[in-house]
Design an enzyme around this catalytic site. Structure first.
Site, mmCIF file in Angstrom:
data_model
loop_
_atom_site.group_PDB
_atom_site.id
_atom_site.type_symbol
_atom_site.label_atom_id
_atom_site.label_comp_id
_atom_site.label_asym_id
_atom_site.label_seq_id
_atom_site.Cartn_x
_atom_site.Cartn_y
_atom_site.Cartn_z
ATOM 1 N N CYS A 198 0.884 -1.179 0.000
ATOM 2 C CA CYS A 198 0.000 0.000 0.000
ATOM 3 C C CYS A 198 0.915 1.220 0.000
ATOM 4 O O CYS A 198 0.948 2.001 0.956
ATOM 5 C CB CYS A 198 -0.915 -0.004 1.222
ATOM 6 S SG CYS A 198 -1.879 -1.519 1.452
ATOM 7 N N ALA A 200 1.662 4.129 -1.902
ATOM 8 C CA ALA A 200 1.526 5.560 -2.188
ATOM 9 C C ALA A 200 1.467 6.368 -0.890
ATOM 10 O O ALA A 200 0.842 5.924 0.069
ATOM 11 C CB ALA A 200 0.269 5.800 -3.018
ATOM 12 N N PRO A 201 2.162 7.519 -0.839
ATOM 13 C CA PRO A 201 2.868 8.219 -1.919
ATOM 14 C C PRO A 201 4.291 7.752 -2.183
ATOM 15 O O PRO A 201 4.961 8.305 -3.035
ATOM 16 C CB PRO A 201 2.870 9.666 -1.436
ATOM 17 C CG PRO A 201 2.913 9.546 0.053
ATOM 18 C CD PRO A 201 2.080 8.340 0.388
ATOM 19 N N GLY A 202 4.816 6.783 -1.440
ATOM 20 C CA GLY A 202 6.085 6.173 -1.797
ATOM 21 C C GLY A 202 7.243 6.415 -0.856
ATOM 22 O O GLY A 202 8.337 5.888 -1.078
ATOM 23 N N ASP A 219 0.050 -0.213 -5.256
ATOM 24 C CA ASP A 219 -1.085 0.435 -4.602
ATOM 25 C C ASP A 219 -2.306 0.261 -5.487
ATOM 26 O O ASP A 219 -2.199 0.271 -6.719
ATOM 27 C CB ASP A 219 -0.816 1.928 -4.369
ATOM 28 C CG ASP A 219 -1.612 2.461 -3.186
ATOM 29 O OD1 ASP A 219 -1.011 2.724 -2.134
ATOM 30 O OD2 ASP A 219 -2.844 2.597 -3.311
ATOM 31 N N ASP A 245 -4.112 -4.387 -6.495
ATOM 32 C CA ASP A 245 -4.847 -4.591 -5.250
ATOM 33 C C ASP A 245 -4.155 -5.718 -4.481
ATOM 34 O O ASP A 245 -3.892 -6.789 -5.039
ATOM 35 C CB ASP A 245 -6.292 -4.967 -5.569
ATOM 36 C CG ASP A 245 -7.172 -5.002 -4.329
ATOM 37 O OD1 ASP A 245 -6.663 -5.290 -3.230
ATOM 38 O OD2 ASP A 245 -8.385 -4.735 -4.458
ATOM 39 N N ASP A 262 1.271 -1.007 4.843
ATOM 40 C CA ASP A 262 1.067 0.320 5.434
ATOM 41 C C ASP A 262 -0.388 0.670 5.180
ATOM 42 O O ASP A 262 -0.722 1.368 4.223
ATOM 43 C CB ASP A 262 2.028 1.320 4.789
ATOM 44 C CG ASP A 262 2.013 2.666 5.485
ATOM 45 O OD1 ASP A 262 1.467 2.764 6.602
ATOM 46 O OD2 ASP A 262 2.546 3.636 4.908
ATOM 47 N N CYS A 320 -0.827 5.112 10.450
ATOM 48 C CA CYS A 320 -0.556 6.423 11.053
ATOM 49 C C CYS A 320 -1.730 6.800 11.954
ATOM 50 O O CYS A 320 -2.104 7.975 12.052
ATOM 51 C CB CYS A 320 -0.279 7.482 10.001
ATOM 52 S SG CYS A 320 -1.559 7.671 8.749
#
Length: 382
Positions: A198, A200-202, A219, A245, A262, A320
């Site tokens: 998962c 993005a953003p990298g 992603d 996916d 993530d 997060c």
């Protein structure tokens, strides 16, 4: 404006206004109350023009009257601290952290975040040298995770990342210490094939590659694939990116040394950087988020190669979020259903104060001065 949305909505009595005008009124009111460099008449006239563009001439009179009335009231209202967040989430945090810590967390969320960069194609030493040469002041970020870029007057503003030396060359990425520390906590061995599922953003994919991993970044969120491709192309020397996916990843079972999940989450640990998040969340969102996170973690498990011959076996779960439903409860549920996995924390990878009693990574803004984040390091034995 988003940080003070609750106070502004109350002062403007927005429940009586055309919903299409809500943001126009909020912007005007924020300028009147908080931006001293904007003349009051300019704040009102600009808002009237925005109303005309948004709903036509019919809305201009209402916006003009409302903001002029607010202007006559005068004064600067800062609220009581908790008023910058929904009551329900403040109550939720208070029950877990206590009032003092919750007050600090709320205050943290209401400040502007600094610009922090992490070395990518450049070493830390070269990055520091090039920044100094360009006259940019930088100091070590918390826990030695990156460099904080300081504002240099005049004017007293932090430079845009694209204006810094090394941006075009991929010398650095913009990333909070919490997320850089998760990559350290993962402690993936150099040369191991790693799937950031998962991605993005990298940023974490780049951090894993900098640490020596061979990274495939994927992603499923099409609106974010462009950002992932840009980040990995600029700063990741050998990262490959795919739109995939996790639940239908084009990878063979037991073929990946390390998988990082993530997971998409409520992001309650990054409300300082994303102040709109506090108003988008509802109490029911955590259970829904956790259900999706459990699905993703279960989908990642079969991809992990069992540990053997000093390689493989790693599954890293990260968010997060500050919320236990999305963090340790997801991991405990996964471990109960997948006995082939166990926790395997590296106690030497990050400072001890960032480890939970179970050995997971957890950073809390009000305690550690960085974004809130969580990670668990799991190993597959068979």
């Amino acid at each position: 404006m988003l940080r003070h949305q609750r106070e502004l909505d109350t002062a403007l009595e927005l429940d009586r206004a055309d919903p299409r005008l809500h943001d126009v009124l909020r912007l005007g009111a924020y300028q009147l109350r908080w931006l001293t460099r904007v003349p009051s008449h300019a704040a009102v006239s600009t808002s009237v023009e925005l109303a005309r563009e948004t709903v036509g001439e019919a809305g201009t009179g209402y916006v003009n009257r409302t903001l002029r009335h607010l202007r006559r009231e005068g004064g600067r209202e800062t609220g009581d601290g908790a008023a910058t967040h929904p009551d329900w989430i403040v109550k939720r945090w208070t029950s877990r952290y206590g009032k003092s810590e919750t007050d600090r967390l709320v205050a943290w969320n209401d400040t502007r975040p600094p610009l922090i960069v992490q070395p990518a194609r450049w070493s830390l030493e070269r990055l520091e040298k090039e920044l100094r040469r360009a006259g940019v002041e930088a100091t070590p970020a918390p826990f030695g995770a990156g460099l904080e870029i300081r504002a240099t007057p005049p004017p007293s503003r932090v430079p845009h990342p694209a204006s810094l030396p090394g941006y075009t060359e991929g010398g650095f990425i913009v990333q909070d210490p919490a997320h850089a520390l998760i990559a350290r906590f993962a402690a993936i061995r150099p040369g191991e094939f790693t799937y950031d599922a998962c991605a993005a953003p990298g940023g974490k994919a780049v951090a894993l590659e900098v640490a020596g991993g061979r990274v495939l970044a994927g992603d499923a969120r099409h609106e974010r694939i462009g950002r992932l491709a840009e980040t990995t192309a600029r700063a990741g020397v050998a990262i490959r990116s795919i739109a995939a996916d996790l639940e239908a990843a084009p990878l063979r079972p037991a073929s990946i040394d390390a998988v990082l999940v993530d997971a998409p989450c409520t992001a309650t640990g990054t409300m300082r950087r994303h102040p709109d998040a506090r108003w988008r969340l509802k109490p029911s969102v955590f259970a829904r988020a956790a259900a999706r996170q459990r699905q993703l973690l279960a989908a990642a498990a079969p991809l992990v190669r069992p540990e053997g011959a000093g390689r493989g076996g790693l599954l890293i779960y990260a968010t997060c979020s500050l919320e236990p439903e999305e963090n340790e409860q997801v991991v405990e549920s996964f471990l109960n259903e997948h006995p082939e996995f166990t926790r395997s924390a590296r106690n030497d990878a990050v400072p001890a104060e960032l480890l939970t009693p179970a050995g997971d990574f957890q950073s809390l803004p009000q305690r550690h001065g960085i974004d809130g984040a969580y990670a668990a390091r799991l190993v597959r034995a068979s």
